[in-house]
Scaffold this motif. Structure first.
Motif, short mmCIF file in Angstrom:
data_model
loop_
_atom_site.label_atom_id
_atom_site.label_comp_id
_atom_site.label_asym_id
_atom_site.label_seq_id
_atom_site.Cartn_x
_atom_site.Cartn_y
_atom_site.Cartn_z
N ARG A 33 0.78 -1.22 -0.17
CA ARG A 33 -0.04 -0.07 0.02
C ARG A 33 1.04 1.25 0.12
O ARG A 33 1.75 1.41 1.02
N LEU A 34 0.56 2.12 -1.11
CA LEU A 34 1.63 3.27 -1.27
C LEU A 34 0.67 4.56 -1.82
O LEU A 34 -0.15 4.25 -2.88
N ASN A 35 0.87 5.63 -1.11
CA ASN A 35 -0.09 6.79 -1.67
C ASN A 35 0.89 7.64 -1.81
O ASN A 35 1.55 8.17 -1.10
N ILE A 36 1.04 8.38 -3.17
CA ILE A 36 1.64 9.45 -3.75
C ILE A 36 1.03 10.54 -3.24
O ILE A 36 -0.32 10.31 -3.86
N LYS A 37 1.56 11.46 -2.88
CA LYS A 37 0.82 12.97 -2.58
C LYS A 37 0.85 13.39 -4.14
O LYS A 37 1.68 14.00 -4.58
N ALA A 38 -0.62 13.47 -4.56
CA ALA A 38 -0.62 13.82 -5.98
C ALA A 38 -0.39 15.22 -6.33
O ALA A 38 -0.08 15.56 -7.49
N GLY A 39 -0.28 16.20 -5.36
CA GLY A 39 0.06 17.63 -5.70
C GLY A 39 1.56 17.70 -6.05
O GLY A 39 1.87 18.88 -6.74
N THR A 40 2.42 16.63 -5.85
CA THR A 40 3.78 16.51 -6.33
C THR A 40 3.98 16.11 -7.80
O THR A 40 5.19 16.00 -8.21
N LEU A 41 2.86 15.72 -8.38
CA LEU A 41 2.99 15.21 -9.89
C LEU A 41 3.41 16.54 -10.69
O LEU A 41 2.94 17.75 -10.09
N ASP A 42 4.16 16.34 -11.64
CA ASP A 42 4.49 17.45 -12.57
C ASP A 42 3.11 17.99 -13.06
O ASP A 42 3.28 19.13 -13.32
N ASP A 43 2.24 17.09 -13.81
CA ASP A 43 1.11 17.44 -14.42
C ASP A 43 -0.11 16.99 -13.24
O ASP A 43 -0.30 15.76 -13.45
N THR A 44 -0.85 18.00 -12.88
CA THR A 44 -1.94 17.61 -12.09
C THR A 44 -3.31 17.97 -12.63
O THR A 44 -4.26 17.70 -12.11
N SER A 45 -3.24 18.37 -14.01
CA SER A 45 -4.38 18.88 -14.64
C SER A 45 -5.54 17.82 -14.80
O SER A 45 -6.77 17.94 -15.11
N TRP A 46 -5.09 16.64 -15.06
CA TRP A 46 -5.86 15.41 -15.33
C TRP A 46 -6.71 14.64 -14.02
O TRP A 46 -7.61 14.15 -14.23
N LEU A 47 -6.24 15.24 -12.88
CA LEU A 47 -6.66 14.60 -11.84
C LEU A 47 -8.06 15.01 -11.30
O LEU A 47 -8.41 16.06 -11.62
N MET A 48 -9.09 13.89 -11.01
CA MET A 48 -10.43 14.09 -10.60
C MET A 48 -10.55 13.11 -9.47
O MET A 48 -10.40 11.78 -9.84
N PRO A 49 -10.84 13.44 -8.24
CA PRO A 49 -11.13 12.35 -7.09
C PRO A 49 -12.42 11.53 -7.32
O PRO A 49 -13.17 11.62 -8.02
N ALA A 50 -11.91 10.07 -7.11
CA ALA A 50 -13.27 9.10 -7.22
C ALA A 50 -13.88 9.08 -5.98
O ALA A 50 -14.95 8.33 -6.19
#
Length: 182
Positions: A118-135
């Motif tokens: 189990r691993l969670n990346i802190k999504a705000g650290t992605l180079d491109d966050t424009s595509w993210l939409m929470p499930a």
């Protein structure tokens, strides 16, 4: 005085709801890192889920209203640079580990001791966050009052049980599939 604000170009509510159910994954690997650039990572397989956590611990850790968690397969993540780790006990008694850049302090990932799958990346650290939409959303019982969660979004007052976690993962897979068809 004339209104100089730009026009609202957001789609109508129905279209926003439809957009929330679709995610177009960028080409792999997904890349990201800390603020100073000392720590970088690649995610080489599609993420397993993306959700927002509204618990008070995430609020404190991010200095924001919620934490963004991108669940990934740990075997699909390659990290370069040195990470430092914090430890804390959660309400359930599990030990949570937070890995961060020792130079700039940016949290890169979090995980649970004794659960190497189990691993969670802190999504705000992605180079491109424009595509993210929470499930989905978890710990909404402690969310900030200005955060609005739509009636069509999955939301859990606390930590979801296995069925809730499975529902978030299933919604994420459906969102990815819908994004492939767009």
């Amino acid at each position: 005085m004339p209104d100089t604000r730009p026009p609202d170009t957001r789609p109508p509510d129905a279209d926003r709801a439809k957009h929330r159910l679709s995610v177009r994954l960028p080409p792999l690997p997904l890349t990201g890192g800390c603020q100073c650039g000392q720590v970088r990572y690649e995610i080489r397989k599609a993420p397993l889920a993306f959700y927002l956590c509204h618990c008070t611990e995430c609020q404190r850790q991010t200095s924001s209203a919620y934490g963004e968690s991108l669940r990934v397969d740990p075997a699909a993540v390659v990290v370069t640079g040195t990470l430092k780790t914090t430890r804390r006990a959660s309400e359930s008694g599990a030990v949570r580990l937070g890995d961060f850049c020792p130079d700039c302090g940016v949290r890169i990932q979090h995980r649970s001791e004794g659960d190497p799958g189990r691993l969670n990346i802190k999504a705000g650290t992605l180079d491109d966050t424009s595509w993210l939409m929470p499930a989905g959303h978890i710990w909404v019982g402690s969310k900030q009052p200005f955060v609005t969660i739509g009636p069509d979004e999955l939301a859990y007052n606390g930590q979801p049980d296995d069925a809730g976690s499975s529902a978030i993962s299933a919604r994420w897979r459906a969102m990815l599939t819908a994004g492939e068809r767009r």
